[in-house]
Design an enzyme around this catalytic site. Structure first.
Site, PDB file in Angstrom:
ATOM      1  N   HIS A   1      33.625  35.319  45.388  1.00  0.00           N
ATOM      2  CA  HIS A   1      33.972  34.397  44.336  1.00  0.00           C
ATOM      3  C   HIS A   1      34.234  32.884  44.578  1.00  0.00           C
ATOM      4  O   HIS A   1      35.018  32.018  44.115  1.00  0.00           O
ATOM      5  CB  HIS A   1      35.706  34.942  43.822  1.00  0.00           C
ATOM      6  CG  HIS A   1      35.582  36.310  43.424  1.00  0.00           C
ATOM      7  ND1 HIS A   1      36.672  36.907  42.304  1.00  0.00           N
ATOM      8  CD2 HIS A   1      34.745  37.218  43.436  1.00  0.00           C
ATOM      9  CE1 HIS A   1      36.242  37.980  41.862  1.00  0.00           C
ATOM     10  NE2 HIS A   1      35.235  38.237  42.719  1.00  0.00           N
TER      11      HIS A   1
ATOM     12  N   ASP B   1      28.025  42.221  35.997  1.00  0.00           N
ATOM     13  CA  ASP B   1      28.662  40.936  35.459  1.00  0.00           C
ATOM     14  C   ASP B   1      28.818  39.938  36.506  1.00  0.00           C
ATOM     15  O   ASP B   1      28.774  40.261  37.591  1.00  0.00           O
ATOM     16  CB  ASP B   1      29.779  41.582  34.900  1.00  0.00           C
ATOM     17  CG  ASP B   1      30.839  42.144  35.731  1.00  0.00           C
ATOM     18  OD1 ASP B   1      30.328  42.708  36.736  1.00  0.00           O
ATOM     19  OD2 ASP B   1      32.283  41.909  35.742  1.00  0.00           O
TER      20      ASP B   1
ATOM     21  N   GLU C   1      32.977  44.465  35.695  1.00  0.00           N
ATOM     22  CA  GLU C   1      33.828  44.997  36.581  1.00  0.00           C
ATOM     23  C   GLU C   1      34.885  43.983  36.917  1.00  0.00           C
ATOM     24  O   GLU C   1      36.208  44.287  37.403  1.00  0.00           O
ATOM     25  CB  GLU C   1      32.910  45.375  37.926  1.00  0.00           C
ATOM     26  CG  GLU C   1      33.850  45.955  39.221  1.00  0.00           C
ATOM     27  CD  GLU C   1      34.742  44.821  39.845  1.00  0.00           C
ATOM     28  OE1 GLU C   1      35.622  45.412  40.411  1.00  0.00           O
ATOM     29  OE2 GLU C   1      34.197  43.829  39.975  1.00  0.00           O
ATOM     30  N   GLU C   2      34.608  42.800  36.590  1.00  0.00           N
ATOM     31  CA  GLU C   2      35.562  41.615  37.081  1.00  0.00           C
ATOM     32  C   GLU C   2      36.583  41.320  36.551  1.00  0.00           C
ATOM     33  O   GLU C   2      37.759  40.810  36.694  1.00  0.00           O
ATOM     34  CB  GLU C   2      34.776  40.167  37.139  1.00  0.00           C
ATOM     35  CG  GLU C   2      33.519  40.302  38.430  1.00  0.00           C
ATOM     36  CD  GLU C   2      33.893  40.267  39.933  1.00  0.00           C
ATOM     37  OE1 GLU C   2      35.044  40.360  39.995  1.00  0.00           O
ATOM     38  OE2 GLU C   2      33.080  40.312  40.489  1.00  0.00           O
TER      39      GLU C   2
END
Length: 398
Positions: free
Chosen positions: A368, A84, A142-143
């Site tokens: 990020h 993702d 996962e995020e």
């Protein structure tokens, strides 16, 4: 170095360009957590016609597993990669930048998927020489909590698995460095939202109102005493209030405010302490200021704990791999972000380790970040590191 590893290395080197092409395609076409339909379809299509067993739509999102049966008995080892992206507008200026506005692979999951696809294909080609079986886990989401791993575990992706291995590329670690750590390695996590309700009024008549901002301010400062006075100096925890929504007019006493924040812990014992004290403080604020505290406190990702013996096995494999691209194998410090690979590690002996992706002399941007960047030479290092670790872990009859 065994002839099998030599052969795998040789095939991977021949496929490095393809690995990078896959990574760039995925980078151009990112999808956020729980909405990775096209990415999942791309992964599924990759395995068509290959001698393996593919299962799709596993868990609450678009999870995929691929089983590769070896030619002789041995362990069953699962290799996991997430796929993702994040809701971030890309600012890298790369020729293969995201085509999807407001979405970016800003954490390296595109690299994880690319290297594992090519490694899996290579393992299928040499499967008759494998001593044991391999399960590839392509994991979405996962995020974003609740994450994709927990539901995949509940759906049985670890049934029959002896060990689980995972890699994360790291833009903050030097290219050529592979880093590991036994025991607790990444934080567990919780998040909270608290609405404090008082009584609004005129700024000139505070005695007739009940100021939620004052109560909220005391709440914020009191929460920090959990870390400084309730957590052992030999343990670690962080509590952050990231949002305090109390905007209003200068002459109006706010009736309610909303606070949101984040908790990170390095032991499950610390998790229990933080949650208990958090709720004690909210109860105390209610009594002290005659307000109501509506508390939504949610625990999600566990502490990621690497199995000691398995991690030492991986360390040995990396140190003896003779992969020319690996310049060092070192033990790293614990990592502060959380990672839902922890759900696999709760169920089976697991090892999650890191591959550096920052080339000396180039700008470094953290994960990020809208300018996040990894050196693509790290992909081959990921593939060779995982291949070496896998072959070492497959040894021995089940």
């Amino acid at each position: 170095m065994s002839k099998l590893i030599e052969k795998i290395y040789e095939i991977l080197e021949q496929k490095e360009k393809r690995m990078i092409e896959i990574r760039r395609f995925l980078h151009e076409n990112p999808e956020v957590s729980f909405k990775e339909e096209n990415t999942a379809k791309f992964i599924e299509d990759f395995y068509k016609g290959k001698d393996c067993v593919v299962k799709t739509n596993i868990g609450i999102a678009s999870g995929i597993t691929v089983d590769i049966q070896g030619g002789s008995p041995g362990k069953t080892v699962a290799l996991r990669a997430d796929f993702d992206a994040l809701p971030i507008e890309e600012e890298t200026g790369l020729e293969f930048s995201s085509k999807n506005k407001g979405v970016m692979h800003a954490c390296g999951h595109d690299a994880h998927t690319a290297y594992l696809l090519v490694l899996a294909e290579t393992l299928i080609e040499v499967k008759e020489s494998l001593e044991g079986n391999v399960r590839i886990i392509h994991q979405p989401a996962e995020e974003a909590p609740p994450g994709g791993a927990e539901s995949m575990v509940e759906a049985g992706v670890l049934d029959g698995v002896d060990y689980v291995l995972g890699i994360h590329v790291m833009s903050t670690m030097p290219l050529g460095s592979v880093q590991y750590r036994p025991n607790a390695i990444q934080t567990g996590r919780a998040n909270f939202k608290v609405t404090i309700k008082g009584k609004g009024g005129h700024g000139s008549m505070p005695h007739l109102a009940n100021d939620a901002i004052v109560a909220g301010s005391y709440f914020v400062t009191s929460l920090q005493t959990i870390i400084s006075r309730r957590i052992s100096p030999f343990d670690n925890a962080v509590l952050t209030v990231g949002s305090f929504d109390g905007k209003g007019a200068a002459n109006i006493i706010k009736e309610s405010v909303t606070l949101e924040g984040d908790v990170r812990i390095m032991s499950e014992e610390a998790r229990e302490i933080v949650e208990k004290e958090f709720k004690n403080i909210s109860n105390g604020i209610e009594k002290m200021f005659n307000v109501e505290c509506d508390v939504n406190y949610l625990n999600d990702y566990p502490v990621l704990v690497n199995d000691y013996d398995l991690t030492m096995k991986v360390k040995k494999a990396l140190e003896t791999s003779k992969a020319k691209e690996i310049k060092e194998v070192v033990e790293c410090d614990p990592q502060t972000p959380s990672e839902d690979f922890a759900y696999y590690a709760k169920e089976k002996p697991s090892c999650f380790f890191y591959v550096g992706a920052h080339r000396e002399g180039t700008p470094m941007y953290p994960h990020h970040n809208p300018k996040f960047y990894i050196d693509e030479d790290a992909l081959l290092i990921c593939a060779k590191s995982m291949a070496s670790s896998l072959i070492e872990c497959l040894k021995g009859e089940k």
